[in-house]
Design an enzyme around this catalytic site. Structure first.
Site, short mmCIF file in Angstrom:
data_model
loop_
_atom_site.label_atom_id
_atom_site.label_comp_id
_atom_site.label_asym_id
_atom_site.label_seq_id
_atom_site.Cartn_x
_atom_site.Cartn_y
_atom_site.Cartn_z
N GLU A 336 0.84 -1.19 0.00
CA GLU A 336 0.00 0.00 0.00
C GLU A 336 0.87 1.25 0.00
OE1 GLU A 336 -4.01 -1.44 2.45
OE2 GLU A 336 -2.65 0.03 3.34
N CYS A 337 0.70 2.08 -0.98
CA CYS A 337 1.32 3.40 -1.05
C CYS A 337 2.84 3.30 -0.92
CB CYS A 337 0.73 4.32 0.02
SG CYS A 337 1.02 6.07 -0.31
N ALA A 338 3.41 3.45 0.26
CA ALA A 338 4.85 3.34 0.41
C ALA A 338 5.36 1.99 -0.06
CB ALA A 338 5.24 3.55 1.88
N SER A 425 -1.06 -0.86 -4.66
CA SER A 425 -1.72 0.37 -5.10
C SER A 425 -1.46 1.48 -4.08
CB SER A 425 -3.23 0.16 -5.24
OG SER A 425 -3.86 0.17 -3.98
#
Length: 446
Positions: A336-338, A425
Site C-alpha cells: 500500500e502506497c509506500a 496500489s
C-alpha cells in the site's frame, strides 16, 4: 458496556487538539489510569504519539473505512480493560467526508455516545470565544459539547475575559493553556513526523505535552466528564474471518508466517490488520527494510504498508540484499502506497526492488481523500467487481500510473497493479472493514 470516555475536538485544524489529546492521555497515565487511545479518521501519525503516551496501540475510528456499525464495536475492542478512553478528533468538529458530517468527529462522538471537549485557540479573540463555542454547541444538539479547553491564552487578563464570557454560556472551562514554545511536534510534507522516526525526541515531546496538560487542565473534571458517558449498547469487535472465507491448515502443521514491514520508513498500519492475520492462523513477523538483509525466516507472504520511503530512499536502496530477496520472492505480496514505491524499479533515481516495472518520483502535488473504489481485476486480495472504501495520502506518482486493467477504479480514476499473488496500489484499506482480506492472503500462502 460502560467505558468512561470523551472526545477532544476543535473548531478547525491547527487549534491544538493533538497536543491536548496526547497530553491528556499522558497525564492520565501518569496518574495510574489505563488509558485507551483513539483517533477519528484514517490518520496513522497521531496514533503513534498516542501509543507512546498510553503504552497501548493507538486505534482509529472511521465510519467511512469500516462502516458505521463497526465503530462502537471497534472502540470497545480497543478499550478492553481500560479505565478511560480519550478520542482525538479530526479537522473541525463537524467536518466530514463531502458536504455532510459523515465520518466527522461529531459523527463518531454520536456513534460512541461520548461527551465532547472543544479545544479553542483563543490567541486572537476574547469575548468572542463564547459566541464561537455556543454556535458549535447548538449546531447539532445530538452532540453533547460539555466543556472547553482554551489554548494559547496570552495573559491572566486574557483568561479572565474568556472565562467571564463562557460563564454566561453555561459551558464549563476545563483547562486554560498558555502560549508556550517547544511543545509542538515538527512537521513536514504529509503532517507530523511519525513518532517511530523520532525515537527519544518523540518520548520527550509526549512528556512535555503531558506536563503541559497536567499543569493547565482540570484532570479531575475531565475524568468526571468521561465517567458521565452512558453505557454503550454494543459488543466489542472480535478479529474473525467472515464465514465465506476458509483457510486450510498448512501441510507442515505450523502457522504460516506473514512478514510485515516496519521500521522508520514504514510506520503506517492499523493494529487490527495484524490481529486479523493472527485470527486467520498466521504468525506475524516484522522486518525493517532499512536494516534487515533477509526476510523473516519461513516467510510465506509479505505485507508492505504505508510510510515515508521517499525520506529514506538512499538507505532503502543501499540495502541491496533485501531488495533482491523481495524482488525474487515468489509468495503473496500486498503493498500500500509506500509499499508500492518500494516495489518499483526506482524511487527518485534510487534503485528499489524492481518487483514492478515502474518508476516513482516525489511531486509537488498532494493527493488526499477518501475513495469509493471498485476492484477491476482479481488479485491476491480482491475479486473483480468488489467495492472497497479506502483513502489516499501521498505526494508521489508512478510511471506508469497503473496496470491494464488496474487494481481499482473510482470516479474515472484508475490505480494499482494486480497479479494472482500480488496487490499493490496507493489505496490504504482498513482491514476491519473488509476482514476477508486477511483470510485470502493467508489462504494464498503455498
Amino acid at each position: 458496556m460502560v467505558v468512561p470516555r470523551l472526545v477532544i475536538a476543535a473548531p478547525s485544524s491547527g487549534s491544538g487538539k493533538t497536543t491536548v489529546a496526547t497530553g491528556l492521555m499522558a497525564a492520565l497515565r501518569a496518574r495510574g489510569l489505563r488509558v485507551s487511545p483513539h483517533k477519528v479518521g484514517p490518520d496513522y501519525i497521531d496514533p503513534g504519539y498516542h501509543a507512546l503516551a498510553t503504552g497501548r496501540p493507538g486505534r482509529n475510528l472511521d465510519p467511512w473505512l469500516t462502516g458505521e456499525d463497526r465503530v462502537a464495536p471497534l472502540f470497545l475492542h480497543g478499550a478492553r480493560d481500560a479505565d478511560i478512553a480519550v478520542v482525538e478528533g479530526v479537522m473541525g468538529l463537524y467536518d466530514g467526508a463531502g458536504s455532510g458530517d459523515f465520518a466527522s468527529t461529531a459523527h463518531v462522538a454520536r456513534l460512541i455516545g461520548a461527551p465532547v471537549v472543544l479545544v479553542v485557540d483563543a490567541a486572537r479573540q476574547g469575548r468572542s470565544v463564547a459566541a464561537l463555542v455556543q454556535g458549535f454547541a447548538s449546531f447539532d444538539t445530538r452532540v453533547r459539547l460539555a466543556g472547553v479547553i482554551l489554548n494559547r491564552v496570552g495573559s491572566p487578563r486574557h483568561e479572565e475575559i474568556c472565562r467571564a464570557a463562557l460563564d454566561e454560556s453555561g459551558i464549563s472551562v476545563l483547562g486554560v493553556i498558555p502560549r508556550v514554545d517547544g511543545v509542538a511536534t515538527p512537521s513536514r510534507h504529509l503532517g507530523l513526523i511519525p513518532a517511530a522516526e523520532r525515537s527519544g525526541d518523540a518520548v520527550a515531546a509526549v512528556e512535555r505535552m503531558g506536563a503541559l496538560v497536567a499543569g493547565s487542565c482540570d484532570l479531575e473534571g475531565l475524568v468526571a466528564l468521561a465517567r458521565s458517558a452512558p453505557p454503550l449498547p454494543a459488543h466489542p469487535w472480535t478479529p474473525a474471518l467472515p464465514p465465506s472465507v476458509t483457510v486450510t491448515a498448512s501441510a507442515s502443521g505450523g502457522r504460516p508466517v506473514v512478514a510485515v514491514a516496519g521500521g522508520a520508513a514504514f510506520t503506517f498500519g492499523y493494529a487490527e490488520q495484524v490481529e486479523l492475520l493472527a485470527a486467520a492462523g498466521a504468525e506475524v513477523a516484522t522486518f525493517d527494510p532499512l536494516r534487515d538483509e533477509c526476510l523473516p525466516e519461513n516467510a510465506g507472504a509479505v505485507v508492505i504498508g504505508g510510510g515515508f520511503p521517499e525520506m529514506y530512499a538512499a538507505e532503502l536502496s543501499a540495502n541491496e540484499p533485501l531488495r533482491r530477496r523481495v524482488a525474487a520472492f515468489d509468495g503473496p505480496i500486498v503493498a500500500e502506497c509506500a509499499g508500492l514505491l518500494y516495489l518499483a524499479r526506482e524511487l527518485d533515481g534510487h534503485p528499489m526492488c524492481g518487483r514492478l516495472d515502474i518508476t516513482a518520483t516525489m511531486t509537488g502535488r498532494l493527493t488526499l481523500g477518501y475513495r469509493d473504489a471498485v476492484a477491476t481485476a482479481k488479485s491476491v486480495l480482491t475479486r473483480e467487481g468488489e467495492r472497497y472504501r479506502g483513502h489516499e495520502f501521498h505526494r508521489t506518482a508512478t510511471d506508469p500510473g497503473h496496470a491494464t486493467p488496474p487494481l481499482f477504479r473510482w470516479r474515472g480514476a484508475a490505480d494499482g497493479f494486480a497479479e494472482p499473488l500480488l496487490a499493490a496500489s496507493y489505496l490504504h484499506l482498513h482491514w476491519a472493514g473488509s476482514p476477508e482480506l486477511a483470510g485470502r492472503l493467508v489462504a494464498a500462502i503455498g
